[in-house]
Design a protein around this motif. Structure first.
Motif, PDB file in Angstrom:
ATOM      1  N   GLY A   8       5.470  -3.757   0.588  1.00  0.00           N
ATOM      2  CA  GLY A   8       5.040  -3.067  -0.617  1.00  0.00           C
ATOM      3  C   GLY A   8       5.060  -1.558  -0.552  1.00  0.00           C
ATOM      4  O   GLY A   8       4.811  -0.892  -1.553  1.00  0.00           O
ATOM      5  N   GLY A   9       5.331  -1.005   0.612  1.00  0.00           N
ATOM      6  CA  GLY A   9       5.372   0.451   0.725  1.00  0.00           C
ATOM      7  C   GLY A   9       6.611   1.023   0.076  1.00  0.00           C
ATOM      8  O   GLY A   9       7.506   0.297  -0.357  1.00  0.00           O
ATOM      9  N   GLY A  10       6.674   2.336   0.007  1.00  0.00           N
ATOM     10  CA  GLY A  10       7.832   2.992  -0.564  1.00  0.00           C
ATOM     11  C   GLY A  10       7.509   4.400  -1.004  1.00  0.00           C
ATOM     12  O   GLY A  10       6.465   4.945  -0.667  1.00  0.00           O
ATOM     13  N   LEU A  11       8.418   4.964  -1.775  1.00  0.00           N
ATOM     14  CA  LEU A  11       8.252   6.315  -2.312  1.00  0.00           C
ATOM     15  C   LEU A  11       7.698   6.203  -3.720  1.00  0.00           C
ATOM     16  O   LEU A  11       8.296   5.526  -4.565  1.00  0.00           O
ATOM     17  N   VAL A  12       6.567   6.834  -3.959  1.00  0.00           N
ATOM     18  CA  VAL A  12       5.925   6.779  -5.269  1.00  0.00           C
ATOM     19  C   VAL A  12       5.532   8.176  -5.720  1.00  0.00           C
ATOM     20  O   VAL A  12       5.407   9.091  -4.894  1.00  0.00           O
ATOM     21  N   GLN A  13       5.313   8.319  -7.002  1.00  0.00           N
ATOM     22  CA  GLN A  13       4.889   9.600  -7.567  1.00  0.00           C
ATOM     23  C   GLN A  13       3.375   9.706  -7.519  1.00  0.00           C
ATOM     24  O   GLN A  13       2.661   8.698  -7.646  1.00  0.00           O
ATOM     25  N   ALA A  14       2.900  10.902  -7.356  1.00  0.00           N
ATOM     26  CA  ALA A  14       1.456  11.128  -7.410  1.00  0.00           C
ATOM     27  C   ALA A  14       0.928  10.651  -8.758  1.00  0.00           C
ATOM     28  O   ALA A  14       1.575  10.844  -9.792  1.00  0.00           O
ATOM     29  N   GLY A  15      -0.230  10.028  -8.730  1.00  0.00           N
ATOM     30  CA  GLY A  15      -0.836   9.515  -9.950  1.00  0.00           C
ATOM     31  C   GLY A  15      -0.527   8.057 -10.231  1.00  0.00           C
ATOM     32  O   GLY A  15      -1.223   7.413 -11.025  1.00  0.00           O
ATOM     33  N   GLU A  16       0.500   7.536  -9.591  1.00  0.00           N
ATOM     34  CA  GLU A  16       0.852   6.138  -9.794  1.00  0.00           C
ATOM     35  C   GLU A  16      -0.024   5.236  -8.942  1.00  0.00           C
ATOM     36  O   GLU A  16      -0.825   5.696  -8.128  1.00  0.00           O
ATOM     37  N   SER A  17       0.153   3.934  -9.134  1.00  0.00           N
ATOM     38  CA  SER A  17      -0.575   2.941  -8.345  1.00  0.00           C
ATOM     39  C   SER A  17       0.413   2.155  -7.493  1.00  0.00           C
ATOM     40  O   SER A  17       1.600   2.074  -7.815  1.00  0.00           O
ATOM     41  N   LEU A  18      -0.094   1.586  -6.442  1.00  0.00           N
ATOM     42  CA  LEU A  18       0.750   0.831  -5.523  1.00  0.00           C
ATOM     43  C   LEU A  18      -0.079  -0.297  -4.926  1.00  0.00           C
ATOM     44  O   LEU A  18      -1.275  -0.111  -4.653  1.00  0.00           O
ATOM     45  N   THR A  19       0.550  -1.439  -4.750  1.00  0.00           N
ATOM     46  CA  THR A  19      -0.135  -2.549  -4.087  1.00  0.00           C
ATOM     47  C   THR A  19       0.630  -2.935  -2.831  1.00  0.00           C
ATOM     48  O   THR A  19       1.829  -3.227  -2.890  1.00  0.00           O
ATOM     49  N   LEU A  20      -0.060  -2.892  -1.722  1.00  0.00           N
ATOM     50  CA  LEU A  20       0.492  -3.338  -0.450  1.00  0.00           C
ATOM     51  C   LEU A  20       0.035  -4.759  -0.174  1.00  0.00           C
ATOM     52  O   LEU A  20      -1.066  -5.145  -0.558  1.00  0.00           O
ATOM     53  N   SER A  21       0.873  -5.508   0.486  1.00  0.00           N
ATOM     54  CA  SER A  21       0.527  -6.889   0.819  1.00  0.00           C
ATOM     55  C   SER A  21       0.673  -7.123   2.311  1.00  0.00           C
ATOM     56  O   SER A  21       1.499  -6.480   2.967  1.00  0.00           O
ATOM     57  N   CYS A  22      -0.128  -8.036   2.800  1.00  0.00           N
ATOM     58  CA  CYS A  22      -0.073  -8.410   4.211  1.00  0.00           C
ATOM     59  C   CYS A  22      -0.105  -9.933   4.283  1.00  0.00           C
ATOM     60  O   CYS A  22      -1.108 -10.540   3.912  1.00  0.00           O
TER      61      CYS A  22
END
Length: 123
Positions: A8-22
């Motif tokens: 789920g990682g990567g390059l994102v813009q500030a202010g956005e949301s991201l979900t990582l999974s394990c």
């Protein structure tokens, strides 16, 4: 043995949301705590959040409560870390870890580690 694989990682813009999974495999997670840690560039690995698999009790680093959420999917043996309103200082490698027993914020208390997933926040 518990195997952990982050995604789920990567390059994102500030202010956005991201979900990582394990995704965890190898053993039943009953009696385990799953945690997330991160290592920012040039810094030590630090605790982010943890969840006790049985019961779902959650804990967060003081500086991260509010923008971070941790949840688990029992059916898929997966734990998720959601990060909202991403900031440049959230950049780093995020690691999933597991320990048998109750939650801990100490890196050394965790026995099993994933390889990590890189999160880069651009402003």
């Amino acid at each position: 043995q518990v195997q952990l694989v982050e995604s789920g990682g990567g390059l994102v813009q500030a202010g956005e949301s991201l979900t990582l999974s394990c995704a965890a495999s190898g053993r039943t997670l009953s009696g385990y705590t799953l945690g997330w840690f991160r290592r920012a560039p040039g810094k030590e690995r630090e605790f982010v959040a943890a969840i006790i698999w049985s019961g779902g009790t959650r804990s967060f680093a003081d500086s991260m409560a509010g923008r971070f959420s941790i949840s688990r999917d029992n059916a898929k043996n997966t734990v998720h870390l959601q990060i909202r309103s991403l900031k440049s200082e959230d950049t780093g490698v995020y690691y999933c870890a597991a320990r048998e027993g109750f939650g801990s914020r100490k890196t050394n208390d965790y026995e099993y580690w994933g390889q990590g997933t890189q999160v880069t926040v651009s402003s």
